[in-house]
Scaffold this motif. Structure first.
Motif, PDB file in Angstrom:
ATOM      1  N   ASN A  40      -4.034   0.930  -2.729  1.00  0.00           N
ATOM      2  CA  ASN A  40      -4.662   0.337  -1.532  1.00  0.00           C
ATOM      3  C   ASN A  40      -4.610   1.306  -0.352  1.00  0.00           C
ATOM      4  O   ASN A  40      -4.394   0.898   0.798  1.00  0.00           O
ATOM      5  N   ALA A  47       0.854  -1.184   0.000  1.00  0.00           N
ATOM      6  CA  ALA A  47       0.000   0.000   0.000  1.00  0.00           C
ATOM      7  C   ALA A  47       0.887   1.231   0.000  1.00  0.00           C
ATOM      8  O   ALA A  47       1.991   1.214   0.571  1.00  0.00           O
ATOM      9  N   GLU A  70      -6.988   0.675   2.724  1.00  0.00           N
ATOM     10  CA  GLU A  70      -7.075  -0.677   3.268  1.00  0.00           C
ATOM     11  C   GLU A  70      -6.468  -0.715   4.671  1.00  0.00           C
ATOM     12  O   GLU A  70      -5.314  -0.330   4.867  1.00  0.00           O
TER      13      GLU A  70
END
Length: 383
Positions: free
Chosen positions: A48, A32, A51
């Motif tokens: 991401n 990420a 997330e």
């Protein structure tokens, strides 16, 4: 809805007709990542980003934020000293090497966390403020949504692996921004390259501090589950970038990747302030007011970040529902300015009335009625 869609006069001078240049697409091996221009808030790279992931020691930024806030509020001071508990002294991993029963100041504990990433120092700070690490975690979870951290939950003060301890890289970037903006008096600690406690000198684990790229903070993180991560900030001139990566394979990859992405962000993009807060941008027609128009301004600086060279091709348009009926209060929302730059989404910034406009008197009402009648006559003749 009225729209002033031609290039504004001031901007016609500011902007030329340079060709548009787009920034190359970037990928990253990080699990990420997010790269943000702090001045404009523009996201230059994300993967991401929302997330929830194990943050490892990067979540110590939340511990630090809570302590900074307590110091600013007068609940703690840098000179306060606390006796180290057996619980704090027992922690493994990254350590400041404080001993059970040892009396340590808040100032030293902060450097133990920031420079040395000490788990023992983080727990000692938590106990100093809340009495226990569990109580401190509860305070963190109460404060997190108030700070806008929407994908974070805390089980401890250290980032020690726990299924209920997670953060998104977006939340980490937001937290880094808040630390820089809210606590400028403490932020220079993050640039300190070493700290000595009890005869043990440890180097700051941030690999970018001595890379010569303008980096001056913030925090590394690593566990087997989380991989290698970094929350970093760098400043060149007036631009400051915030970079967060998580899930890299080793320290060497973390250094290469973060240095590469930070350099790319500065090289491939530019940030420019188009208008200052309070600066008149346009005028809106007023319906039956003491004045026939009201100047429009942005409540905050209008700052944009875009691929290098593309701001010169920007077109701006002002939109409002008009004429705007009087009375109008200063600061009331009236419309928006839209900034269209090739290859990036159109940005909209709210516009507000720069001054108050009272209702018009009898003469204004007569003039308005006459204009309305004329419009109807013209419309009837055209029909």
């Amino acid at each position: 809805m009225k729209a002033i869609t031609t290039m504004l006069a001031a901007l016609a001078v500011l902007f030329g007709l340079a060709a548009t240049a787009g920034a190359e697409t970037q990928t990253t091996p990080a699990r990420a990542a997010v790269l943000i221009d702090m001045q404009s808030g523009a996201t230059l790279l994300e993967k991401n980003a929302d997330e929830p992931l194990p943050p490892a020691s990067m979540s110590k930024l939340m511990t630090l934020y809570m302590i900074f806030e307590a110091i600013e509020a007068g609940r703690l001071s840098l000179q306060d000293s606390f006796r180290t508990s057996a619980h704090a002294a027992s922690f493994g991993g990254s350590k400041m090497f404080i001993r059970e029963g040892e009396v340590v100041s808040i100032a030293d504990l902060l450097r133990g966390v920031i420079v040395q990433s000490g788990n023992d120092a983080a727990v000692a700070l938590a106990e100093a403020l809340a009495g226990s690490e569990a109580g401190f975690a509860a305070l963190m979870n109460k404060r997190a949504p108030e700070l806008g951290l929407t994908a974070s939950h805390f089980a401890n003060a250290t980032g020690w692996p726990d299924p209920q301890h997670y953060m998104s890289v977006h939340d980490l970037a937001l937290l880094a921004t808040r630390i820089i903006e809210d606590f400028p008096q403490f932020y220079p600690m993050f640039a300190e390259t070493e700290f000595t406690w009890d005869g043990i000198t440890q180097r700051n684990r941030n690999p970018l501090l001595e890379a010569g790229i303008g980096a001056d903070g913030l925090k590394t993180g690593h566990t087997e589950e989380a991989g290698y991560g970094l929350v970093a900030s760098a400043k060149r001139g007036e631009r400051r970038l915030i970079l967060v990566v998580s899930g890299l394979g080793d320290t060497a990859q973390r250094q290469r990747e973060t240095e590469r992405l930070m350099n790319w962000g500065f090289r491939a993009f530019e940030t420019r302030k188009l208008f200052s807060a309070g600066e008149a941008i346009a005028e809106a027609d007023v319906w039956i007011g003491a004045d026939t128009t009201v100047p429009l301004t942005a409540a905050r600086d209008v700052v944009v970040t875009a691929p290098l060279g593309s701001i010169d091709a920007a077109r701006l348009s002002v939109h409002y529902d008009g004429p705007v009926p009087a009375p109008i209060e200063q600061g009331a929302p009236v419309g928006r300015i839209e900034i269209a730059i090739p290859d990036i989404p159109t940005q909209a910034v709210p516009l507000v009335a720069a001054k108050s406009v009272a209702e018009g008197g009898v003469l204004r009402r007569i003039e308005a009625a006459a204009k309305l009648i004329m419009r109807r006559v013209v419309a009837s003749a055209d029909g």
